[in-house]
Design a protein around this motif. Structure first.
Motif, mmCIF file in Angstrom:
data_model
loop_
_atom_site.group_PDB
_atom_site.id
_atom_site.type_symbol
_atom_site.label_atom_id
_atom_site.label_comp_id
_atom_site.label_asym_id
_atom_site.label_seq_id
_atom_site.Cartn_x
_atom_site.Cartn_y
_atom_site.Cartn_z
ATOM 1 N N ILE A 1 -15.090 42.110 -38.419
ATOM 2 C CA ILE A 1 -14.470 41.046 -39.081
ATOM 3 C C ILE A 1 -14.161 39.532 -38.080
ATOM 4 N N LYS A 2 -13.869 40.201 -36.852
ATOM 5 C CA LYS A 2 -13.632 38.902 -35.842
ATOM 6 C C LYS A 2 -14.823 38.224 -35.696
ATOM 7 N N VAL A 3 -15.995 38.863 -35.450
ATOM 8 C CA VAL A 3 -17.433 38.192 -35.460
ATOM 9 C C VAL A 3 -17.503 37.176 -36.473
ATOM 10 N N LEU A 4 -17.330 37.809 -37.511
ATOM 11 C CA LEU A 4 -17.693 36.922 -38.979
ATOM 12 C C LEU A 4 -16.606 35.818 -38.904
ATOM 13 N N TYR A 5 -15.508 35.890 -38.658
ATOM 14 C CA TYR A 5 -14.384 34.685 -38.539
ATOM 15 C C TYR A 5 -14.864 33.873 -37.558
ATOM 16 N N TYR A 6 -15.464 34.329 -36.338
ATOM 17 C CA TYR A 6 -16.003 33.338 -35.223
ATOM 18 C C TYR A 6 -17.123 32.580 -35.736
ATOM 19 N N ARG A 7 -17.984 33.186 -36.519
ATOM 20 C CA ARG A 7 -19.252 32.689 -36.801
ATOM 21 C C ARG A 7 -19.085 31.600 -38.100
ATOM 22 N N LEU A 8 -18.180 32.077 -38.881
ATOM 23 C CA LEU A 8 -17.497 31.080 -39.900
ATOM 24 C C LEU A 8 -17.069 29.744 -39.421
ATOM 25 N N PHE A 9 -16.231 30.037 -38.540
ATOM 26 C CA PHE A 9 -15.387 29.075 -37.655
ATOM 27 C C PHE A 9 -16.531 28.158 -36.923
ATOM 28 N N ALA A 10 -17.631 28.728 -36.525
ATOM 29 C CA ALA A 10 -18.399 27.800 -35.590
ATOM 30 C C ALA A 10 -19.168 27.045 -36.528
ATOM 31 N N GLN A 11 -19.537 27.457 -37.826
ATOM 32 C CA GLN A 11 -20.370 26.434 -38.793
ATOM 33 C C GLN A 11 -19.545 25.156 -39.244
ATOM 34 N N ILE A 12 -18.181 25.563 -39.449
ATOM 35 C CA ILE A 12 -17.344 24.463 -39.554
ATOM 36 C C ILE A 12 -17.062 23.673 -38.474
ATOM 37 N N TYR A 13 -16.891 24.113 -37.448
ATOM 38 C CA TYR A 13 -16.928 23.230 -36.042
ATOM 39 C C TYR A 13 -18.142 22.540 -36.185
ATOM 40 N N GLY A 14 -19.199 23.137 -36.094
ATOM 41 C CA GLY A 14 -20.418 22.202 -35.981
ATOM 42 C C GLY A 14 -20.458 21.213 -37.218
ATOM 43 N N TRP A 15 -20.081 21.439 -38.371
ATOM 44 C CA TRP A 15 -20.187 20.274 -39.311
ATOM 45 C C TRP A 15 -19.164 19.312 -38.848
ATOM 46 N N ALA A 16 -17.869 19.557 -38.500
ATOM 47 C CA ALA A 16 -17.002 18.546 -38.062
ATOM 48 C C ALA A 16 -17.603 17.607 -37.048
ATOM 49 N N GLY A 17 -18.233 18.513 -35.945
ATOM 50 C CA GLY A 17 -18.879 17.462 -34.960
ATOM 51 C C GLY A 17 -19.717 16.638 -35.109
ATOM 52 N N ARG A 18 -20.660 16.670 -36.341
ATOM 53 C CA ARG A 18 -21.432 15.789 -36.471
ATOM 54 C C ARG A 18 -20.991 14.565 -36.928
ATOM 55 N N TYR A 19 -19.718 14.387 -37.079
ATOM 56 C CA TYR A 19 -19.011 13.083 -37.651
ATOM 57 C C TYR A 19 -18.986 12.119 -36.064
ATOM 58 N N SER A 20 -19.441 12.722 -35.154
ATOM 59 C CA SER A 20 -19.139 12.051 -34.028
ATOM 60 C C SER A 20 -20.465 11.347 -33.720
ATOM 61 N N SER A 21 -20.519 10.207 -33.549
ATOM 62 C CA SER A 21 -21.691 9.318 -33.358
ATOM 63 C C SER A 21 -22.193 9.544 -31.871
ATOM 64 N N LEU A 22 -21.433 9.644 -31.043
ATOM 65 C CA LEU A 22 -21.704 9.936 -29.406
ATOM 66 C C LEU A 22 -20.835 10.997 -28.800
ATOM 67 N N ILE A 23 -21.619 11.714 -28.240
ATOM 68 C CA ILE A 23 -20.837 12.976 -27.609
ATOM 69 C C ILE A 23 -20.924 12.997 -26.072
ATOM 70 N N PHE A 24 -19.992 13.060 -25.248
ATOM 71 C CA PHE A 24 -20.119 13.189 -23.906
ATOM 72 C C PHE A 24 -19.476 14.411 -23.608
ATOM 73 N N VAL A 25 -20.282 15.495 -22.595
ATOM 74 C CA VAL A 25 -19.984 16.788 -22.107
ATOM 75 C C VAL A 25 -20.197 16.606 -20.681
ATOM 76 N N ASN A 26 -19.535 17.925 -19.970
ATOM 77 C CA ASN A 26 -19.764 17.923 -18.472
ATOM 78 C C ASN A 26 -20.630 18.815 -18.312
ATOM 79 N N SER A 27 -21.115 19.458 -19.083
ATOM 80 C CA SER A 27 -22.224 20.732 -18.836
ATOM 81 C C SER A 27 -22.933 20.807 -19.931
ATOM 82 N N THR A 28 -23.714 22.034 -19.842
ATOM 83 C CA THR A 28 -24.645 22.379 -21.015
ATOM 84 C C THR A 28 -24.067 23.656 -21.820
ATOM 85 N N TRP A 29 -23.955 23.532 -23.068
ATOM 86 C CA TRP A 29 -23.471 24.473 -23.800
ATOM 87 C C TRP A 29 -24.085 24.906 -25.021
ATOM 88 N N TYR A 30 -24.278 26.164 -25.266
ATOM 89 C CA TYR A 30 -25.251 26.669 -26.594
ATOM 90 C C TYR A 30 -24.259 27.570 -27.586
#
Length: 266
Positions: free
Chosen positions: A237-266
């Motif tokens: 159940i928690k893995v499903l919750y995380y995966r669904l949340f990750a999808q929404i998180y990715g959708w929200a992130g697409r509204y940023s036109s420029l993204i700065f990070v301090n490392s590489t994340w996958y």
């Protein structure tokens, strides 16, 4: 399970008259908060959001035409995220000293001048080219970002809380450019809907494949309690919750036109 948020040679204090942290909007902050709570309580969620976005659009006509705002509710803290914040402000001011800069902050016990002086002293970054161009706007609903508010579904709770805090910020002033420097990605669609150009600096992602892998493995960790790790049904159940949340998180992130990070994340 908590969303990572940045916490926070002596330099001389800026030679400007002390000003309260919400030097632009302190007097009108409580009415905004009360209006926000009344709308959320009295209207359906969809109608409340639509009305709030309309008010934000109207509010933009009263905001500086050219301004940059940093969404950093913990701007008074002294962590790495705050160093990034003030170095960004410094860099912008060196390029355009007269550009109005807004910092949305939830500090209630420090003035804007005190916060700036602490940052100069702690990070040894020297004087800002034009201190008077920096305005702090108070966020009285910052407590909605605290992990203790959400003993379960912490990531989701903090993310939804960040949306309310973002609405509070935008109801006070709407910038031309909205920069999130604390990783609250759910603020991006709201800022975009308000007409802002959205940018962000992500110190840590709210959810990552590493976090999902830990839960899948059954290991006890900061984001995986023993009760969940030892029960396969709860783990799924928690893995499903995380995966669904990750999808929404990715959708929200697409509204940023420029993204700065301090490392590489996958």
């Amino acid at each position: 399970e908590t969303a990572a948020a940045a916490r926070t040679h002596p330099s001389s204090r800026a030679h400007t008259a002390p000003s309260p942290i919400s030097s632009q909007a302190s007097m009108g902050s409580w009415p905004v908060v009360l209006l926000l709570l009344a709308l959320l309580a009295a209207a359906t969620p969809l109608a409340a959001v639509a009305l709030l976005l309309l008010l934000i659009r109207l509010r933009r006509t009263c905001s500086p035409a050219r301004s940059v705002a940093f969404f950093h509710p913990y701007a008074e803290c002294g962590g790495g995220g705050e160093r990034v914040l003030y170095l960004c402000v410094m860099a912008i001011q060196k390029m355009n000293p007269d550009l109005p800069i807004i910092i949305y902050s939830g500090a209630s016990d420090k003035s804007g001048d005190d916060i700036i002086a602490d940052a100069q002293r702690r990070f040894q970054i020297g004087q800002f080219p034009r201190r008077q161009s920096i305005t702090f706007v108070s966020l009285r609903l910052r407590f909605l970002l605290e992990p203790w508010m959400y003993p379960r579904f912490t990531l989701l709770g903090q993310s939804l809380g960040s949306m309310i805090v973002t609405i509070e910020a935008l109801l006070q002033t709407v910038p031309a450019i909205f920069i999130d420097t604390t990783g609250f990605a759910f603020s991006y669609p709201l800022a975009h809907a308000a007409g802002c150009e959205v940018m962000c600096y992500t110190h840590y992602p709210t959810v990552s494949t590493d976090m999902i892998s830990v839960v899948e493995s059954g290991k006890v960790a900061f984001n995986n309690s023993k009760s969940v790790a030892t029960m396969s049904s709860l783990r799924r159940i928690k893995v499903l919750y995380y995966r669904l949340f990750a999808q929404i998180y990715g959708w929200a992130g697409r509204y940023s036109s420029l993204i700065f990070v301090n490392s590489t994340w996958y």
